[in-house]
Design an enzyme around this catalytic site. Structure first.
Site, PDB file in Angstrom:
ATOM      1  N   PRO A 134       9.264   1.375  -0.620  1.00 10.64           N
ATOM      2  CG  PRO A 134       8.650  -0.773   0.043  1.00 10.64           C
ATOM      3  CD  PRO A 134       8.978   0.596   0.588  1.00 10.64           C
ATOM      4  CB  CYS A 135       8.848   2.463  -6.142  1.00 12.23           C
ATOM      5  SG  CYS A 135       9.248   0.946  -7.053  1.00 12.23           S
ATOM      6  CD  GLN A 136       6.064  -2.443  -4.427  1.00 18.16           C
ATOM      7  OE1 GLN A 136       6.335  -1.455  -3.736  1.00 18.16           O
ATOM      8  NE2 GLN A 136       6.394  -3.663  -4.082  1.00 18.16           N
ATOM      9  CE1 TYR A 138       3.819   7.468  -2.869  1.00 17.06           C
ATOM     10  CE2 TYR A 138       5.989   6.561  -2.400  1.00 17.06           C
ATOM     11  CZ  TYR A 138       4.821   7.154  -1.967  1.00 17.06           C
ATOM     12  OH  TYR A 138       4.649   7.429  -0.634  1.00 17.06           O
ATOM     13  CB  SER A 139       6.192   2.729 -10.137  1.00 17.70           C
ATOM     14  OG  SER A 139       5.255   1.677 -10.071  1.00 17.70           O
TER      15      SER A 139
END
EC number: 2.1.1.37
Length: 515
Positions: A134-136, A138-139
């Site tokens: 999941p990217c939360q 890193y985004s």
């Protein structure tokens, strides 16, 4: 492929975009070598979608099975009734998705046990691991949100370390190839002041460093830039791992980091993806879908009232745009009459669509349009939607910024004139590929306004799914809000299929001795 089936282990699967693309790859003999053994997903609605699609893959080659599936799409059966008609395939599908939602990190015992079983049963035949943590964390948007959280510590955010769960699976499965996807922000994300990406790369090259389990080394390749040294691939810049989806047939500016890991003993160099000369546009892939109207979110909703409001708005919009565009005088923005808010009738042949996407979307044409329902909007926002769509049409595809809106259309938003919300209302231009479809589409439609002012609305789930290149018979389960989130978080299946072809060619070279 002389090796037979390729075992696919799908991690952080979401609604199944990456798995859908990989499993759709056909070999030269017409077979489909990639078979998903397990898909791991923790979010309940995405897990339900994932299981439905797993079931579809198991019955799609049966005339009877496909007939029942299509009847389910039409609402003739519930999902439970459909599964009951095909108990063997239903059980296999549920087993593939571990029966219930599972999270890497929380449910490792069961997940790792199942992967070990699959690897042992598969023997010496090739296997592939796919998925992206999941990217939360890193985004760029996620990091901005985190910065506003009191006492937030990146080193204590477990989401920054979910890639280590990916490493554990690599040590268990020891695949021939892995595909790892993430947001662009992973290239610049920092921990304790240090950029994380170089360490992530080193850990992926040598998972044993983290897992303490004897594991082969991996070479990490870009899918869009040739390596300087194929035996020890290095790249001039981390952005060499960035794939811009619009260059590869996807009608969307989705820029994602995708790493191709190849076990050190695998011979040959994977080729890069083939860029397409022409880019697909929003109108090309949406024009054939049934036209719909928006609704009202804060008042009684009727067709007559909607037509009256949008007709009045059209007069205002035309008057305002005359001050900015000479050709506004001839623009017709009057609403279409007697539109519904949802539609499921069969689609007419999509004449505008690029040939490669016609085949992709419509390969197993469904008997109806799925997930095509509009949401309601505040009456004041309908005027802004009409203005934005009409402005974009007159400007040749440029969506208006905040400063382009007349003062009397400005929302009651304290940051409207600050510049930080310049794209608060954004039309997806008909003559261009779309901006990135994100999970934010579940919150409101302001960033995803339909290009047709006569419909005056935001995109439906099906339209967002088209921009993400999900096939038309891909059924998204859950509430409409959950469906939007699923689509926004997915990997475009059409892009995934192209990656799958690169992987298949590499495996063919190693296992059958032919290029």
């Amino acid at each position: 492929m002389e090796t037979g089936e390729v075992l696919v282990i799908d991690l952080f699967a979401g609604p199944g975009g990456l798995g859908e693309g990989i499993s759709s790859v056909a070999d030269v003999d017409g077979s489909y070598p990639f078979r998903i053994g397990v898909s791991v997903e923790k979010e309940p609605s995405a897990h339900k979608t994932l299981t439905t699609r797993a079931f579809y893959r198991k019955i799609k080659n049966s005339e009877l099975g496909l007939a029942y599936y299509n009847d389910y799409l039409m609402g003739a059966y519930t999902r439970e009734e459909l599964f009951a008609y095909f108990p063997i395939e239903a059980e296999e599908s549920l087993r593939e998705t571990l029966y219930t939602p599972h999270a890497l990190g929380d449910d490792n015992k069961e997940i790792h046990s199942r992967i070990s079983e699959l690897v042992k049963a598969h023997g010496d035949k090739p296997r592939v691991v796919i998925g992206g943590p999941p990217c939360q964390a890193y985004s760029l948007a996620g990091r901005s949100r985190n910065a506003g959280i009191k006492d937030y510590k990146a080193e204590k955010d477990h989401r920054n370390f979910l890639y280590k769960e990916y490493l554990k699976v690599l040590s268990i499965a020891q695949p021939d190839v892995f595909v790892m996807e993430n947001v662009r922000g992973i290239l610049s994300a920092k921990l304790d002041g240090e950029v994380m990406f170089p360490k992530i790369l080193e850990d992926l090259r040598a998972p044993e460093r983290v897992t303490r389990i004897e594991t082969p080394r991996y070479k990490i390749f870009s899918l869009v830039v040739d390596a300087n040294n194929p035996d020890d691939p290095k790249y001039d810049d981390f952005t060499d791992f960035l794939i811009k989806s619009e260059n590869y047939g996807v009608p969307q500016a989705r820029h994602r980091v995708i790493l191709l890991g190849v076990r050190a003993d695998i011979e040959g160099t994977p080729r890069t993806l083939n860029r397409l000369e022409h880019k697909s546009t929003v109108e090309q892939v949406l024009a054939d879908l049934p036209k719909l109207r928006s609704g009202f979110s804060k008042r009684k909703d009727t067709v007559k009232d909607w037509e009256s409001v949008v007709s009045n708005n059209a007069t205002i919009v035309k008057r305002l745009l005359k001050k900015q565009f000479k050709k506004a005088q001839s623009l017709d923005v009057k609403p279409l009459k007697k539109l519904a808010r949802s539609a499921s009738q069969p689609i007419k042949f999509p004449s505008q669509m690029p040939e490669h996407l016609i085949e992709w979307y419509r390969a197993a044409e469904p008997p109806c349009v799925l997930n095509h329902e509009t949401r309601g909007h505040m009456e004041s926002d309908l005027l802004r939607y009409a203005y934005s769509a009409a402005f974009t049409k007159l400007s040749g595809g440029i969506s208006p910024k905040a400063h382009d809106f007349p003062a009397d259309l400005a929302p009651a938003h304290e940051n409207w004139n600050s510049g930080s919300h310049a794209d608060r209302f954004r039309t997806q231009a008909a003559n261009k590929y779309s901006t990135t479809v994100t999970s934010h589409i579940s919150k409101d439609g302001h960033y995803f306004i339909h290009y047709d002012p006569k419909q005056c609305r935001s995109l439906t789930v099906r339209e967002a799914a088209r921009l993400q290149t999900f096939p038309d018979n891909y059924k998204f389960e859950g509430t409409r809000t959950q469906q939007y989130v699923q689509v926004g978080n997915a990997v475009p299946p059409y892009l995934a299929q192209q990656i799958g072809k690169v992987v298949m060619e590499l495996l063919n070279y190693n296992y059958s001795g032919c290029e």
